[in-house]
Design a protein around this motif. Structure first.
Motif, PDB file in Angstrom:
ATOM      1  N   THR A   1     -24.523  13.282-111.130  1.00 32.85           N
ATOM      2  CA  THR A   1     -25.445  12.180-110.861  1.00 32.85           C
ATOM      3  C   THR A   1     -26.617  12.227-111.834  1.00 32.85           C
ATOM      4  OG1 THR A   1     -24.801  12.177-108.541  1.00 32.85           O
ATOM      5  CG2 THR A   1     -26.863  11.066-109.085  1.00 32.85           C
ATOM      6  N   HIS A   2     -27.133  13.412-112.100  1.00 36.47           N
ATOM      7  CA  HIS A   2     -28.225  13.577-113.065  1.00 36.47           C
ATOM      8  C   HIS A   2     -27.811  13.035-114.429  1.00 36.47           C
ATOM      9  CE1 HIS A   2     -30.742  16.042-115.897  1.00 36.47           C
ATOM     10  NE2 HIS A   2     -31.676  15.571-115.084  1.00 36.47           N
ATOM     11  N   ALA A   3     -26.629  13.404-114.900  1.00 38.80           N
ATOM     12  CA  ALA A   3     -26.127  12.919-116.187  1.00 38.80           C
ATOM     13  C   ALA A   3     -25.904  11.405-116.148  1.00 38.80           C
ATOM     14  CB  ALA A   3     -24.833  13.639-116.559  1.00 38.80           C
ATOM     15  N   GLY A   4     -25.436  10.893-115.011  1.00 34.74           N
ATOM     16  CA  GLY A   4     -25.217   9.457-114.871  1.00 34.74           C
ATOM     17  C   GLY A   4     -26.512   8.667-114.953  1.00 34.74           C
ATOM     18  N   ILE A   5     -27.570   9.187-114.345  1.00 31.51           N
ATOM     19  CA  ILE A   5     -28.878   8.518-114.413  1.00 31.51           C
ATOM     20  C   ILE A   5     -29.371   8.504-115.856  1.00 31.51           C
ATOM     21  CG2 ILE A   5     -31.310   8.655-113.725  1.00 31.51           C
ATOM     22  CD1 ILE A   5     -30.262   9.917-111.046  1.00 31.51           C
ATOM     23  N   LYS A   6     -29.231   9.636-116.553  1.00 31.83           N
ATOM     24  CA  LYS A   6     -29.661   9.690-117.950  1.00 31.83           C
ATOM     25  C   LYS A   6     -28.851   8.719-118.811  1.00 31.83           C
ATOM     26  CE  LYS A   6     -30.868  13.669-119.732  1.00 31.83           C
ATOM     27  NZ  LYS A   6     -30.858  15.094-120.130  1.00 31.83           N
ATOM     28  N   ALA A   7     -27.553   8.620-118.548  1.00 31.66           N
ATOM     29  CA  ALA A   7     -26.706   7.684-119.298  1.00 31.66           C
ATOM     30  C   ALA A   7     -27.141   6.246-119.020  1.00 31.66           C
ATOM     31  CB  ALA A   7     -25.241   7.886-118.938  1.00 31.66           C
ATOM     32  N   PHE A   8     -27.455   5.943-117.761  1.00 32.00           N
ATOM     33  CA  PHE A   8     -27.931   4.597-117.411  1.00 32.00           C
ATOM     34  C   PHE A   8     -29.246   4.298-118.127  1.00 32.00           C
ATOM     35  CE2 PHE A   8     -30.588   1.725-114.994  1.00 32.00           C
ATOM     36  CZ  PHE A   8     -29.744   0.640-114.782  1.00 32.00           C
ATOM     37  N   GLN A   9     -30.171   5.251-118.085  1.00 32.04           N
ATOM     38  CA  GLN A   9     -31.470   5.058-118.726  1.00 32.04           C
ATOM     39  C   GLN A   9     -31.319   4.846-120.236  1.00 32.04           C
ATOM     40  OE1 GLN A   9     -33.063   8.713-117.166  1.00 32.04           O
ATOM     41  NE2 GLN A   9     -34.331   7.645-115.637  1.00 32.04           N
ATOM     42  N   SER A  10     -30.464   5.625-120.863  1.00 32.16           N
ATOM     43  CA  SER A  10     -30.226   5.501-122.295  1.00 32.16           C
ATOM     44  C   SER A  10     -29.583   4.153-122.620  1.00 32.16           C
ATOM     45  CB  SER A  10     -29.330   6.646-122.768  1.00 32.16           C
ATOM     46  OG  SER A  10     -29.078   6.542-124.136  1.00 32.16           O
ATOM     47  N   TRP A  11     -28.578   3.768-121.835  1.00 26.00           N
ATOM     48  CA  TRP A  11     -27.920   2.475-122.020  1.00 26.00           C
ATOM     49  C   TRP A  11     -28.928   1.344-121.863  1.00 26.00           C
ATOM     50  CZ3 TRP A  11     -27.503  -1.363-118.290  1.00 26.00           C
ATOM     51  CH2 TRP A  11     -26.744  -2.476-118.663  1.00 26.00           C
ATOM     52  N   TRP A  12     -29.766   1.427-120.816  1.00 24.14           N
ATOM     53  CA  TRP A  12     -30.770   0.390-120.582  1.00 24.14           C
ATOM     54  C   TRP A  12     -31.683   0.256-121.808  1.00 24.14           C
ATOM     55  CZ3 TRP A  12     -31.496  -3.358-117.088  1.00 24.14           C
ATOM     56  CH2 TRP A  12     -32.708  -4.040-117.144  1.00 24.14           C
ATOM     57  N   ASN A  13     -32.129   1.380-122.342  1.00 28.84           N
ATOM     58  CA  ASN A  13     -33.046   1.370-123.476  1.00 28.84           C
ATOM     59  C   ASN A  13     -32.415   0.749-124.721  1.00 28.84           C
ATOM     60  OD1 ASN A  13     -34.986   2.555-121.898  1.00 28.84           O
ATOM     61  ND2 ASN A  13     -34.696   4.600-122.730  1.00 28.84           N
ATOM     62  N   GLN A  14     -31.107   0.868-124.851  1.00 26.78           N
ATOM     63  CA  GLN A  14     -30.416   0.293-126.007  1.00 26.78           C
ATOM     64  C   GLN A  14     -30.287  -1.223-125.893  1.00 26.78           C
ATOM     65  OE1 GLN A  14     -26.668   2.307-126.310  1.00 26.78           O
ATOM     66  NE2 GLN A  14     -27.603   4.275-126.765  1.00 26.78           N
ATOM     67  N   HIS A  15     -30.331  -1.746-124.671  1.00 25.49           N
ATOM     68  CA  HIS A  15     -30.051  -3.163-124.462  1.00 25.49           C
ATOM     69  C   HIS A  15     -31.217  -3.990-123.932  1.00 25.49           C
ATOM     70  CE1 HIS A  15     -26.068  -1.235-124.463  1.00 25.49           C
ATOM     71  NE2 HIS A  15     -25.708  -2.350-125.078  1.00 25.49           N
ATOM     72  N   TYR A  16     -32.182  -3.358-123.312  1.00 27.24           N
ATOM     73  CA  TYR A  16     -33.241  -4.102-122.632  1.00 27.24           C
ATOM     74  C   TYR A  16     -34.601  -3.465-122.844  1.00 27.24           C
ATOM     75  CZ  TYR A  16     -29.253  -6.062-120.141  1.00 27.24           C
ATOM     76  OH  TYR A  16     -28.059  -6.661-119.831  1.00 27.24           O
ATOM     77  N   SER A  17     -35.602  -4.179-122.376  1.00 28.43           N
ATOM     78  CA  SER A  17     -36.963  -3.684-122.356  1.00 28.43           C
ATOM     79  C   SER A  17     -37.491  -3.960-120.953  1.00 28.43           C
ATOM     80  CB  SER A  17     -37.782  -4.451-123.399  1.00 28.43           C
ATOM     81  OG  SER A  17     -39.044  -3.910-123.543  1.00 28.43           O
ATOM     82  N   PRO A  18     -38.370  -3.204-120.365  1.00 34.60           N
ATOM     83  CA  PRO A  18     -39.081  -2.078-120.933  1.00 34.60           C
ATOM     84  C   PRO A  18     -38.186  -0.848-121.041  1.00 34.60           C
ATOM     85  CG  PRO A  18     -39.639  -2.275-118.629  1.00 34.60           C
ATOM     86  CD  PRO A  18     -38.743  -3.439-118.970  1.00 34.60           C
ATOM     87  N   HIS A  19     -38.609   0.043-121.883  1.00 37.75           N
ATOM     88  CA  HIS A  19     -37.838   1.262-122.080  1.00 37.75           C
ATOM     89  C   HIS A  19     -38.131   2.262-120.970  1.00 37.75           C
ATOM     90  CE1 HIS A  19     -36.888  -0.672-125.738  1.00 37.75           C
ATOM     91  NE2 HIS A  19     -36.273   0.374-126.233  1.00 37.75           N
TER      92      HIS A  19
END
Length: 124
Positions: A75-93
Motif C-alpha cells: 500500500t505504501h508503494a501504491g500511494i507513492k506510485a499514485f502520487q508520482s503518477w499524479w505529479n506527471q499528469h496534473y497540478s498541484p504537485h
C-alpha cells in the motif's frame, strides 16, 4: 416490561434510520477534515486504508494493490506510485512520500465512491 423494551428499541432504530436518511439527503461530498492521515506512523483505519487501496486500483496509476484494508509495504508503494503518477499528469504537485494527507486525499477521493468521504483526509 418486555413490550416497553421492544418499543424503545423500535423507536431508537427509527431515529437512527431517520438520521441516516437525513444525512444521505444532505450528503456531503467532502471528507472530514478530521479524518486521520494514512501511512506509516499513523493510526490507520481499516476503512481509510481500504478506500486508498480501491482508489489506487481504480486510478490509471501504473500500480495495483490488494484491497484488504491493511497498511503495509504494498500500500505504501501504491500511494507513492499514485502520487508520482499524479505529479506527471496534473497540478498541484503532491509529495511523493507514501502518506495520504489532505492534499493526496483530495486527489484520492476522485477515484472512489462517496462512501469513502469520511475516511480519507482532505483540505475541505
Amino acid at each position: 416490561m418486555t413490550a416497553m423494551r421492544g418499543t424503545a428499541r423500535a423507536g431508537a432504530l427509527a431515529g437512527a434510520l431517520l438520521a441516516a436518511a437525513s444525512m444521505a439527503l444532505t450528503g456531503t461530498a467532502h471528507a472530514s477534515t478530521g479524518a486521520g492521515w494514512i501511512g506509516y506512523g499513523y493510526a490507520n483505519t481499516h476503512n481509510g486504508v481500504l478506500c486508498v487501496q480501491e482508489a489506487i486500483d481504480n486510478s490509471p496509476a501504473p500500480y495495483h494493490v490488494g484491497t484488504d484494508g491493511l497498511f503495509g509495504p504494498e500500500t505504501h508503494a501504491g500511494i507513492k506510485a499514485f502520487q508520482s503518477w499524479w505529479n506527471q499528469h496534473y497540478s498541484p504537485h503532491l509529495s511523493v512520500d507514501g502518506v495520504v494527507g489532505p492534499q493526496t486525499g483530495d486527489q484520492i477521493l476522485g477515484w472512489v465512491g462517496a462512501g469513502c468521504s469520511l475516511y480519507v483526509p482532505t483540505t475541505d
